[in-house]
Design an enzyme around this catalytic site. Sequence first.
Site, PDB file in Angstrom:
ATOM      1  N   ASP A   1       0.865  -1.188   0.000  1.00 56.92           N
ATOM      2  CA  ASP A   1       0.000   0.000   0.000  1.00 56.92           C
ATOM      3  C   ASP A   1       0.899   1.235   0.000  1.00 56.92           C
ATOM      4  OD1 ASP A   1      -1.663   2.112   0.503  1.00 56.92           O
ATOM      5  OD2 ASP A   1      -2.785   1.128   2.112  1.00 56.92           O
ATOM      6  N   LEU A   2       0.790   2.021  -1.069  1.00 56.44           N
ATOM      7  CA  LEU A   2       1.700   3.150  -1.234  1.00 56.44           C
ATOM      8  C   LEU A   2       1.443   4.300  -0.266  1.00 56.44           C
ATOM      9  CD1 LEU A   2       2.090   3.292  -5.119  1.00 56.44           C
ATOM     10  CD2 LEU A   2       3.607   2.269  -3.438  1.00 56.44           C
TER      11      LEU A   2
ATOM     12  N   TYR B   1      -4.138  16.947  -8.643  1.00 54.58           N
ATOM     13  CA  TYR B   1      -3.477  15.780  -9.241  1.00 54.58           C
ATOM     14  C   TYR B   1      -2.154  16.206  -9.893  1.00 54.58           C
ATOM     15  CZ  TYR B   1      -2.540  12.305 -12.909  1.00 54.58           C
ATOM     16  OH  TYR B   1      -1.925  11.411 -13.752  1.00 54.58           O
TER      17      TYR B   1
ATOM     18  N   TYR C   1       6.124   7.258 -13.883  1.00 56.02           N
ATOM     19  CA  TYR C   1       5.269   7.872 -14.905  1.00 56.02           C
ATOM     20  C   TYR C   1       4.682   9.153 -14.356  1.00 56.02           C
ATOM     21  CZ  TYR C   1       5.947   3.505 -17.234  1.00 56.02           C
ATOM     22  OH  TYR C   1       6.554   2.430 -17.842  1.00 56.02           O
TER      23      TYR C   1
ATOM     24  N   ALA D   1      -0.584   5.249  -9.157  1.00 55.96           N
ATOM     25  CA  ALA D   1      -0.794   6.672  -8.851  1.00 55.96           C
ATOM     26  C   ALA D   1      -2.217   6.872  -8.359  1.00 55.96           C
ATOM     27  CB  ALA D   1      -0.563   7.523 -10.103  1.00 55.96           C
TER      28      ALA D   1
ATOM     29  N   TRP E   1      -3.378  11.290 -21.597  1.00 59.59           N
ATOM     30  CA  TRP E   1      -4.639  10.778 -22.159  1.00 59.59           C
ATOM     31  C   TRP E   1      -4.575   9.251 -22.358  1.00 59.59           C
ATOM     32  CZ3 TRP E   1      -7.547  14.327 -26.122  1.00 59.59           C
ATOM     33  CH2 TRP E   1      -7.539  15.652 -25.672  1.00 59.59           C
TER      34      TRP E   1
END
Length: 295
Positions: free
Chosen positions: A17-18, A106, A80, A41, A131
Amino acid sequence: MLPRIGEVTPLDRERLDLTRPGEIRSAIRSFRPSFIVNAAAYTAVDKAESDQAVARAINAEAPAVMAEEAKKIGASLIQYSTDYVFDGTKTTPYDEDDPANPQNVYGKTKLEGERAIQASGGAHLIFRTAWVYATQGRNFLLTILRLATQREELRIVRDHVGAPTLNREIARATTQILAQICGQERGPVSLVGVSGIYHLTAGGETSWYDFTNAILEEAAKIPDATPWFAAATGNLPLIARRVVPILTSEYPTPAKRPAYSVLSNARLNGTFSVKLPDWREQLHSIFVAPPAEGV
Ligand SMILES: NC(=O)c1ccc[n+]([C@@H]2O[C@H](COP(=O)([O-])OP(=O)(O)OC[C@H]3O[C@@H](n4cnc5c(N)ncnc54)[C@H](OP(=O)(O)O)[C@@H]3O)[C@@H](O)[C@H]2O)c1
């Protein structure tokens, strides 16, 4: 695709769990990987506006811990990031040195993640993509196909421009680059001197409105429903007949998004000789050559 290069230990939320930095540290200390690829993310862009602490923990604090631990064991971190680090006021493709100015939580937390990784001083590659869509999960492609089975008219934003990027093309490019670094292609490329930020998106540009028309055009052409398409549409016929272009102002959302977020991939191409196909070609590819399970 990564198993072609070496042994891969995939970790999902159940195993790591990040939001728990201690778990990140002990996972890295026990596995001692050569590369850490962080594709996880907090991506719920609108929800992040009211859930800042969790978004920051996952998008900024977790990559910071990964970078710190990676440096200690000499591992490289592949992260990423996003086109949403930009404010969208440019009208020509953004390059990596353009100033970031995120307009939502975000984007801000992803930028904090980038900066923490850079500040760690460890070897890293930060791939900013945009996207992203896929034939599974939750994304724009699948939403449009579902809506097209329910509504005759779709109203889609035309004043946001970007480059829709297929997940498997990101995986393919990442694999090619890691293969180069590991010396499996073109001789070894050390991360020394190439650590940094790279834009990694489909070629070309389009609006959400034109992307929608392209999805429906492709969908109308396929002779037989592939398993992913059948799952996306629930095997129902597409009844959408009209796509109406609208302005962002007609579709208010909690998070502001950049109106123009096309990214130049020149640095990626120049450094690694990796070039992703044009967005239209990528879209076509999933209708004619569906991705293998798990990609
Ligand atoms: N989607 C886009 O349009 C887009 C655009 C630009 C950049 N990106 C970047 O590309 C990367 C991949 O994005 P994506 O769209 O593929 O994301 P996604 O589909 O939302 O997947 C995110 C993954 O992160 C995992 N995750 C979230 N919170 C976690 C936690 N606390 N602990 C462990 N795992 C957690 C999720 O696990 P669960 O499945 O268990 O929730 C999920 O597997 C991200 O870095 C994103 O910022 C995406």
